[in-house]
Scaffold this active site. Structure first.
Site, PDB file in Angstrom:
ATOM      1  N   GLU A 182       2.625  -7.514   8.574  1.00  0.00           N
ATOM      2  CA  GLU A 182       2.685  -6.052   8.709  1.00  0.00           C
ATOM      3  C   GLU A 182       3.495  -5.422   7.581  1.00  0.00           C
ATOM      4  OE1 GLU A 182       0.990  -4.181  11.174  1.00  0.00           O
ATOM      5  OE2 GLU A 182       0.097  -6.173  11.078  1.00  0.00           O
ATOM      6  N   ARG A 186      -3.580  -8.241 -20.817  1.00  0.00           N
ATOM      7  CA  ARG A 186      -4.561  -7.740 -21.803  1.00  0.00           C
ATOM      8  C   ARG A 186      -3.913  -6.866 -22.865  1.00  0.00           C
ATOM      9  NH1 ARG A 186      -9.778  -7.310 -20.889  1.00  0.00           N
ATOM     10  NH2 ARG A 186      -9.885  -5.278 -21.884  1.00  0.00           N
ATOM     11  N   ASP A 245     -10.910   0.463 -24.468  1.00  0.00           N
ATOM     12  CA  ASP A 245     -11.155   0.284 -23.036  1.00  0.00           C
ATOM     13  C   ASP A 245     -11.226   1.610 -22.286  1.00  0.00           C
ATOM     14  OD1 ASP A 245     -11.319  -2.406 -22.795  1.00  0.00           O
ATOM     15  OD2 ASP A 245      -9.256  -2.718 -22.127  1.00  0.00           O
ATOM     16  N   PRO A 280       0.820  -1.218   0.000  1.00  0.00           N
ATOM     17  CA  PRO A 280       0.000   0.000   0.000  1.00  0.00           C
ATOM     18  C   PRO A 280       0.856   1.271   0.000  1.00  0.00           C
ATOM     19  CG  PRO A 280      -0.429  -1.345   1.968  1.00  0.00           C
ATOM     20  CD  PRO A 280       0.676  -2.010   1.213  1.00  0.00           C
TER      21      PRO A 280
HETATM   22  N1  ADE Z   1      -0.788  -5.130  -0.160  1.00  0.00           N
HETATM   23  C1  ADE Z   1      -1.665  -4.715   0.769  1.00  0.00           C
HETATM   24  N2  ADE Z   1      -2.418  -3.723   0.313  1.00  0.00           N
HETATM   25  C2  ADE Z   1      -2.025  -3.484  -0.967  1.00  0.00           C
HETATM   26  C3  ADE Z   1      -2.423  -2.577  -1.975  1.00  0.00           C
HETATM   27  N3  ADE Z   1      -3.395  -1.667  -1.776  1.00  0.00           N
HETATM   28  N4  ADE Z   1      -1.795  -2.614  -3.160  1.00  0.00           N
HETATM   29  C4  ADE Z   1      -0.791  -3.491  -3.368  1.00  0.00           C
HETATM   30  N5  ADE Z   1      -0.375  -4.379  -2.466  1.00  0.00           N
HETATM   31  C5  ADE Z   1      -0.974  -4.382  -1.271  1.00  0.00           C
END
Ligand code: ADE
Length: 246
Positions: free
Chosen positions: A115, A153, A168, A88
């Protein structure tokens, strides 16, 4: 194109990679996907891949040794292979990022869990960190599948109709127009007359207006960056005017 996926849960990938477009692209030899279990590279009888964080706090952190061992063993001396950590904290995955990845012969995807992964992996092994959105998944596996799907794709030969990816949503920086198929009337809801008119120019214009209207309504942020013609701008100005009046 070849993807090497490093994960603690390789079985998660089975069905999504076998079905439909991805399954066919693999059968045709357009894309090759190799799954590597990080646990296989963990030393000791228990093959431990995680440990408690230094400094305390909850959760577990993925240890660096098995990850380095897995990636270095599989990639060997190969150069110019992006090693992408799914997390994230990464830069946001978009159509442009997918196009850029599709240019590579080989890409490594590293799926984080718990984590997170030991920071030394981020600093000294991975070359890129990608997030698929501003939310937290239980791990990088689903994100890796999203990336494999979106990139595959774009590879020549994957889709029956080469124009399809160009049409697309997002391919040209805008959302897509609505689609209809038979029957012409379903529960009293009609297919727009223009689509049944056989007038190709009118269909093209209607679709362009739908593209602009949808993007304006749902994702105005995209309009600011999209390549627009003078006619597009005129149509959008009209939409603005109408909405201001109502
Ligand atoms: N791992 C946990 N959350 C994620 C996300 N939003 N994008 C990519 N990998 C992740």
């Amino acid at each position: 194109m070849r993807f090497d996926v490093f994960t603690l849960f390789p079985t998660m990938f089975a069905s999504p990679l076998e079905e439909s477009i991805l399954g066919r692209a693999r059968e045709r030899g357009i894309v090759f996907i190799y799954l590597h279990n990080i646990r296989d590279y963990a030393a000791g009888r228990h093959h431990i891949t995680d440990d408690a964080p230094y400094g305390g706090g909850g959760g577990m952190v993925m240890k660096p040794e098995p990850i380095f061992a897995a990636v270095e063993t599989v990639l060997g001396n190969e150069e110019d292979v992006p090693i992408i950590l799914l997390s994230p904290q990464g830069r946001l995955f978009t159509h442009e990022v997918a196009v850029d990845l599709a240019r590579h012969r080989r890409v490594a995807l590293l799926c984080g869990r718990y984590e997170g992964v030991d920071e030394r992996v981020c600093q000294h092994l991975v070359t890129d960190e990608i997030s698929i959105g501003d939310y937290v998944l239980s791990g990088g596996e689903l994100a890796a599948m999203v990336i494999i799907d979106a990139v595959t794709r774009l590879l020549p030969g994957t889709l029956g109709d080469p124009a399809a990816t160009f049409e697309d949503s997002h391919a040209r920086g805008l959302l897509e127009y609505p689609h209809y198929t038979r029957p012409p009337v379903f529960r009293g809801w009609d297919v727009p007359e223009v689509l049944r008119s056989g007038d190709h120019a009118a269909v093209t214009q209607w679709r362009r207006e739908q593209v602009l209207r949808r993007t304006w309504e749902r994702r105005p942020d995209l309009l600011a960056r999209a390549p627009l013609t003078a006619q597009d701008r005129e149509f959008l100005a009209q939409l603005e005017k109408c909405s201001a009046e109502h």
